[in-house]
Design a protein around this motif. Structure first.
Motif, PDB file in Angstrom:
ATOM      1  N   ASP A 138      -2.557  -3.851   3.948  1.00 49.96           N
ATOM      2  CA  ASP A 138      -1.436  -2.977   4.000  1.00 49.96           C
ATOM      3  C   ASP A 138      -1.634  -1.547   3.286  1.00 49.96           C
ATOM      4  O   ASP A 138      -0.721  -0.492   3.024  1.00 49.96           O
ATOM      5  CB  ASP A 138       0.036  -3.630   3.739  1.00 49.96           C
ATOM      6  N   LEU A 139      -2.754  -1.699   2.309  1.00 53.25           N
ATOM      7  CA  LEU A 139      -2.989  -0.453   1.316  1.00 53.25           C
ATOM      8  C   LEU A 139      -3.468   0.676   2.226  1.00 53.25           C
ATOM      9  O   LEU A 139      -3.197   1.654   1.660  1.00 53.25           O
ATOM     10  CB  LEU A 139      -4.062  -1.019   0.644  1.00 53.25           C
TER      11      LEU A 139
ATOM     12  N   LYS B 183      -5.234 -10.210  -3.251  1.00 50.26           N
ATOM     13  CA  LYS B 183      -5.381 -10.160  -1.851  1.00 50.26           C
ATOM     14  C   LYS B 183      -6.575  -9.528  -1.304  1.00 50.26           C
ATOM     15  O   LYS B 183      -7.294 -10.165  -0.187  1.00 50.26           O
ATOM     16  CB  LYS B 183      -4.201  -9.183  -1.055  1.00 50.26           C
ATOM     17  N   LEU B 184      -7.051  -8.408  -1.611  1.00 44.33           N
ATOM     18  CA  LEU B 184      -8.343  -7.799  -1.315  1.00 44.33           C
ATOM     19  C   LEU B 184      -9.515  -8.664  -1.477  1.00 44.33           C
ATOM     20  O   LEU B 184     -10.518  -9.016  -0.698  1.00 44.33           O
ATOM     21  CB  LEU B 184      -8.491  -6.608  -1.925  1.00 44.33           C
ATOM     22  N   LEU B 185      -9.629  -9.305  -2.650  1.00 45.65           N
ATOM     23  CA  LEU B 185     -10.640 -10.212  -3.124  1.00 45.65           C
ATOM     24  C   LEU B 185     -10.748 -11.515  -2.113  1.00 45.65           C
ATOM     25  O   LEU B 185     -11.775 -11.790  -1.533  1.00 45.65           O
ATOM     26  CB  LEU B 185     -10.469 -10.769  -4.470  1.00 45.65           C
ATOM     27  N   ALA B 186      -9.537 -11.983  -1.683  1.00 40.68           N
ATOM     28  CA  ALA B 186      -9.139 -13.120  -0.895  1.00 40.68           C
ATOM     29  C   ALA B 186      -9.683 -12.771   0.482  1.00 40.68           C
ATOM     30  O   ALA B 186     -10.433 -13.744   1.462  1.00 40.68           O
ATOM     31  CB  ALA B 186      -8.131 -13.593  -0.823  1.00 40.68           C
ATOM     32  N   ALA B 187      -9.606 -11.278   0.675  1.00 38.74           N
ATOM     33  CA  ALA B 187     -10.193 -10.920   2.156  1.00 38.74           C
ATOM     34  C   ALA B 187     -11.776 -10.733   2.139  1.00 38.74           C
ATOM     35  O   ALA B 187     -12.207 -10.142   3.125  1.00 38.74           O
ATOM     36  CB  ALA B 187      -9.516  -9.585   2.590  1.00 38.74           C
ATOM     37  N   GLY B 188     -12.432 -10.597   1.096  1.00 37.41           N
ATOM     38  CA  GLY B 188     -13.931 -10.327   1.076  1.00 37.41           C
ATOM     39  C   GLY B 188     -14.026  -9.059   0.613  1.00 37.41           C
ATOM     40  O   GLY B 188     -15.284  -8.756   0.615  1.00 37.41           O
TER      41      GLY B 188
ATOM     42  N   VAL C 298       0.943   5.285  -2.706  1.00 40.59           N
ATOM     43  CA  VAL C 298       2.403   5.349  -2.728  1.00 40.59           C
ATOM     44  C   VAL C 298       2.859   4.033  -2.562  1.00 40.59           C
ATOM     45  O   VAL C 298       2.081   2.869  -1.998  1.00 40.59           O
ATOM     46  CB  VAL C 298       2.953   6.479  -1.936  1.00 40.59           C
ATOM     47  N   GLY C 299       4.172   3.824  -2.759  1.00 42.22           N
ATOM     48  CA  GLY C 299       4.501   2.420  -2.639  1.00 42.22           C
ATOM     49  C   GLY C 299       4.874   1.833  -1.520  1.00 42.22           C
ATOM     50  O   GLY C 299       4.881   0.677  -1.157  1.00 42.22           O
ATOM     51  N   ASN C 300       4.953   2.778  -0.151  1.00 44.70           N
ATOM     52  CA  ASN C 300       5.273   2.145   0.962  1.00 44.70           C
ATOM     53  C   ASN C 300       4.672   3.079   2.239  1.00 44.70           C
ATOM     54  O   ASN C 300       4.616   4.329   1.850  1.00 44.70           O
ATOM     55  CB  ASN C 300       6.493   1.427   1.363  1.00 44.70           C
ATOM     56  N   THR C 301       4.721   2.703   3.441  1.00 44.91           N
ATOM     57  CA  THR C 301       4.234   3.398   4.384  1.00 44.91           C
ATOM     58  C   THR C 301       5.158   4.661   4.608  1.00 44.91           C
ATOM     59  O   THR C 301       4.982   5.589   5.139  1.00 44.91           O
ATOM     60  CB  THR C 301       3.902   2.642   5.839  1.00 44.91           C
ATOM     61  N   THR C 302       6.526   4.424   4.574  1.00 47.67           N
ATOM     62  CA  THR C 302       7.541   5.324   4.686  1.00 47.67           C
ATOM     63  C   THR C 302       7.057   6.533   4.033  1.00 47.67           C
ATOM     64  O   THR C 302       7.385   7.800   4.150  1.00 47.67           O
ATOM     65  CB  THR C 302       9.066   4.822   4.517  1.00 47.67           C
TER      66      THR C 302
END
Length: 308
Positions: free
Chosen positions: A251-252, A226-231, A171-175
């Motif tokens: 944040d995923l 972002k995920l690839l940059a984080a390994g 979904v789009g966000n935590t809320t």
């Protein structure tokens, strides 16, 4: 006497009870003498491995990665060939182990698991009590239909109840995620996740599969970067991990509507179905990190996992 009895039983196929009657011995004594024949080396057992069976590679995988079980499929070729081979082998494997009473979680966005379920035959006796999706099953209509069919067909084959997750996987966000999780239906599903005895899992890679992209539940290009940059090298149920199998925080995690890492790892039998060259790094990370403890894969992937 030992040799005579061994030849009668193993070469001529005479039953122990008939040997006992012929030689005027008790059946327990015949049994003890046959056991003694093996101890003395008079009788030797040889296991002849059929062509296409790779027990030595399977055992090597189990030892290296601490797997409860590995099944190596003798299939080579392009991705479609591997997918077909994994589907047939996975179906045969599940038909042989599902004897009833299981509470099974299954990831809905796996092309490999679709291939497995498509090749399964209805069991004569119920193979499980419940089957529940491990991650949200709503998405683009055509893909959602396939995901729903996977769960519905699998439950029908096993004679089990099916529980669908009435929400998207991402979904789009935590809320939004927290609001959906607060719904009674989702709370009931979370309770089911906590009591699973088995999980059937597809192992994802980056970039995601075409099926997942079509579903509308794949991570965006920005999130992938972002995920690839984080390994990150792969995922199970949108829980991403690096090459060592360690979770990659992002944040995923707060936007996924699915089983969380702790609940997934608590499932006693976590069976991963995956193969193909594009997934070698993800599969290695998944078994290294203990995300799965049973692996169904192809021969080339197995050799790559043992290669270094």
């Amino acid at each position: 006497m030992i040799t005579k009895i061994a030849r009668m039983h193993y070469e001529r196929g005479i039953r122990q009870v008939d040997i006992a009657e012929t030689l005027h011995l008790s059946q327990p004594r015949v049994s003890r003498l046959l056991k003694r024949a093996a101890e003395l080396g008079i009788v030797r057992t040889v296991v002849v491995v059929s062509q296409g069976i790779h027990t030595e590679i399977e055992e090597a995988l189990e030892q290296r990665y601490g797997l409860a079980e590995a099944v190596v499929v003798d299939v080579e070729g392009d991705d479609s060939d591997v997918l077909s081979g994994l589907g047939s082998a996975g179906a045969a494997y599940l038909e042989s182990i599902l004897t009833g009473g299981e509470r099974i979680g299954i990831s809905p966005w796996s092309q490999t698991l679709l291939s497995v379920v498509d090749r399964m035959r209805p069991l004569r006796l119920a193979g499980a009590d419940n089957v529940v999706q491990l991650i949200g099953g709503l998405g683009v209509t055509s893909a959602q239909a396939r995901a729903n069919r996977l769960l519905d067909d699998f439950a029908h084959i096993l004679g089990a109840n099916a529980t669908f997750v009435p929400a998207p996987g991402l979904v789009g966000n935590t809320t939004i995620r927290d609001s959906l999780l607060a719904e009674p239906a989702m709370q009931a599903i979370a309770t089911e996740w906590a009591s699973l005895t088995m999980a059937l899992i597809g192992i994802g890679s980056l970039p995601p599969s075409e099926f997942l992209r079509q579903s509308g539940n794949a991570v965006s290009d920005d999130d992938q970067a972002k995920l690839l940059a984080a390994g990150a090298v792969g995922d199970v149920c949108h829980r991403f991990f690096d090459a060592a199998g360690r979770p990659v925080a992002s944040d995923l995690d707060d936007r996924v509507l699915g089983i969380d890492q702790q609940a997934l790892r608590a499932v006693p039998r976590r069976i991963g179905f995956a193969g193909g060259a594009a997934k070698h790094h993800a599969i290695r990370a998944a078994v290294t990190g203990g995300w799965v403890n049973v692996l169904i894969t192809d021969i080339a992937t197995a050799q790559a996992l043992l290669g270094d």
